[in-house]
Write an enzyme that holds these catalytic residues in place. Structure first.
Site, PDB file in Angstrom:
ATOM      1  N   LYS A 273      53.430  31.656 113.882  1.00  0.00           N
ATOM      2  CA  LYS A 273      52.507  33.045 114.299  1.00  0.00           C
ATOM      3  C   LYS A 273      51.178  32.551 114.464  1.00  0.00           C
ATOM      4  CE  LYS A 273      56.712  36.151 112.919  1.00  0.00           C
ATOM      5  NZ  LYS A 273      56.844  36.684 114.183  1.00  0.00           N
TER       6      LYS A 273
ATOM      7  N   ARG B  90      80.817  23.121 118.145  1.00  0.00           N
ATOM      8  CA  ARG B  90      82.109  22.864 118.224  1.00  0.00           C
ATOM      9  C   ARG B  90      82.846  23.387 119.442  1.00  0.00           C
ATOM     10  NH1 ARG B  90      83.195  26.290 112.655  1.00  0.00           N
ATOM     11  NH2 ARG B  90      81.686  27.468 113.853  1.00  0.00           N
TER      12      ARG B  90
ATOM     13  N   LYS C 165      64.303  45.846 104.045  1.00  0.00           N
ATOM     14  CA  LYS C 165      64.783  46.327 105.270  1.00  0.00           C
ATOM     15  C   LYS C 165      64.914  47.731 105.128  1.00  0.00           C
ATOM     16  CE  LYS C 165      67.079  42.327 106.445  1.00  0.00           C
ATOM     17  NZ  LYS C 165      66.708  41.835 107.951  1.00  0.00           N
TER      18      LYS C 165
ATOM     19  N   HIS D 120      58.552  32.667 103.466  1.00  0.00           N
ATOM     20  CA  HIS D 120      57.787  32.959 104.380  1.00  0.00           C
ATOM     21  C   HIS D 120      56.434  33.597 103.743  1.00  0.00           C
ATOM     22  CE1 HIS D 120      60.760  32.764 107.414  1.00  0.00           C
ATOM     23  NE2 HIS D 120      61.301  33.942 107.389  1.00  0.00           N
TER      24      HIS D 120
END
Length: 504
Positions: free
Chosen positions: A202, A62, A356, A260
């Site tokens: 990976k 944009r 986390k 994942h």
């Protein structure tokens, strides 16, 4: 006397496969993913001579700017985030063929300009380039961009291949994923669609297949007769940073488990394919996912972090993070107990956990074998016979370790576990390529093995959707764990008797 140059055995098999001349178009070319991952990955491919001899890059976004301004932006991104200091000569050569097209993704003139740039590259070279459209945008634009590509005739080309790479998340519920698949496949063939999951790029993830199918010592024991249980862990020590807007609407289950971690599970549990081509491998992965039932409520735990010490400093709790609403019930940690109900794996618990603000950053697969039947080594000072474990570490230190029982030196038969280790860095004396380097390269080569197919995506959502539905109807707040800890105590309740979580 002439010196005979010896070949380096470590580079055997690392030859470059030829790639057809390609024009790569990045929608969202000024975004965070392009800045941190895509542009540095493209540079590193150029540095290694892996890009096709003729390669062009077009960014669509944009922001109003000229191509020269975008080249400066790309140079800064590469200098800041490349895994190696950039060579100015290589960088100059790469940026020569960079163009920028400004505008919004619902604007037809943007796609007309894009078509003109693509045709111009073809005319200047006197040949037709393959086209790859990389959708590095908000998910709400995926279907719109594909639709516009179709409307402007950019979805096909008579003389070359056209492919579309779609980032995650691919939907936020099963119904959304199915709808998005319908919209995308109404314009494109499945063979043109590359749904990206960067974990599959990976090296250690791909090495799961190598260790299983290239080594006679592992495959004979890779079943319910020898394996007691499996743990797949994806722990992060960081918080949500500035991603509150995305993360609070997503949560740990959607962010990591649905894509994942279920991919890791399917690679770990799949049957050997007849050949290692894309569809044969993905056929076997889909069979595994179809054999996994959604877990019952007592096999799922969720939590979120509170204030604590993380990364060596004080950390606030999730609710105190900037941009997180006070009434949020989003989880930052989730643990599941799943089973693959087929002949090979029936009865083997497979534990998944991610979170986390945990004690450290680690992604690993731990396969625990059943204990030996007779424990004759019960001597004082002996740790005793522990079940063997095979640990595949995906990050940060890519490698594989195998724990074995060994005798402690001395006059008595005392046993303790010892590790046999293989580390990528020391064995191959090279830095593993970033996941995006491998996946961008595979998309240019037309190899879809490490990309998810439409039925894979839907099978993954079939497992996760009932959990989300149950949480929506449950007013209970997630359990809590202190930032910097190993996770909530509540996660222990989903473990079978005698099983325990590995320390993070």
């Amino acid at each position: 006397m002439a010196v005979v140059e010896q070949e380096n055995p470590l580079v055997e098999g690392l030859e470059r496969l030829p790639v057809h001349p390609t024009t790569l178009v990045i929608f969202g070319g000024t975004g965070d993913l392009a800045h941190r991952k895509l542009l540095p990955a493209i540079y590193n491919l150029a540095h290694e001579g892996a890009l096709p001899e003729r390669f062009n890059l077009i960014a669509v976004s944009r922001s109003e700017m000229e191509s020269d301004d975008y080249r400066k932006l790309a140079r800064e991104s590469i200098q800041q985030h490349s895994r190696r200091p950039p060579d100015e000569q290589v960088l100059d050569k790469l940026l020569e063929q960079v163009r920028y097209v400004p505008g919004t993704f619902d604007d037809d003139s943007v796609f007309e300009s894009l078509g003109g740039e693509l045709a111009r590259f073809d005319e200047e070279a006197g040949m037709a380039f393959n086209r790859i459209f990389y959708l590095s945008t908000a998910p709400s634009f995926f279907a719109l961009i594909v639709e516009k590509l179709g409307e402007h005739g950019l979805d096909r080309h008579d003389d070359t291949d056209v492919r579309v790479v779609i980032e995650k998340p691919f939907g936020t519920r099963e119904s959304e994923a199915k709808q998005l698949n319908r919209q995308v496949l109404s314009v494109l063939d499945e063979s043109q669609v590359y749904r990206i999951d960067h974990y599959l790029g990976k090296e250690t993830v791909q090495n799961v297949l190598a260790f299983r199918f290239a080594n006679g010592m592992f495959e004979p024991i890779w079943n319910r007769n020898f394996i007691d249980y499996v743990q797949i862990t994806a722990a992060e020590d960081i918080g949500i940073g500035s991603r509150a807007g995305y993360y609070d609407s997503s949560g740990a289950l959607r962010d990591l488990v649905q894509n994942h971690m279920l991919q890791l599970l399917s690679l770990l549990c799949m049957e050997p394919p007849v050949t290692f081509d894309a569809d044969e491998v993905r056929d076997e992965k889909v069979k595994v996912l179809h054999a996994v039932a959604p877990p019952p409520p007592d096999a799922v735990g969720r939590a979120r972090y509170t204030a604590g010490m993380a990364e060596g400093k004080e950390a606030v709790g999730y609710i105190e993070e900037e941009g997180v609403p006070e009434e949020s019930r989003t989880e930052t940690y989730v643990a599941l107990r799943l089973e693959v109900d087929n002949w090979r794996w029936a009865g083997v618990p497979i534990y998944l956990r991610t979170g986390k603000r945990l004690a450290r950053k680690v992604t690993e697969i731990a396969v625990t074998l059943k204990p030996v039947p007779h424990l004759a080594f019960q001597v004082d000072g002996s740790v005793g016979v522990q079940p063997n474990q095979l640990i595949l570490t995906v990050q940060p230190n890519e490698g594989v370790s195998l724990s074995l029982g060994a005798k402690i030196p001395g006059t008595r038969m005392r046993i303790r576990p010892v590790n046999m280790e293989f580390l990528y860095g020391t064995s191959f004396l090279s830095q593993s390529p970033e996941a995006y380097e491998r996946l961008i390269m595979d998309a240019m080569r037309g190899d879809a093995t490490l990309f998810t197919r439409n039925d894979e995506v839907e099978a993954q959502w079939r497992i996760i959707d009932p959990i989300l539905e149950a949480w929506e109807q449950d007013d209970t707040l997630p359990a809590e764990y202190a930032a910097g800890s190993h996770g909530p105590d509540d996660a222990k309740r989903i473990l079978a008797p005698g099983h325990r979580w590995r320390a993070i």
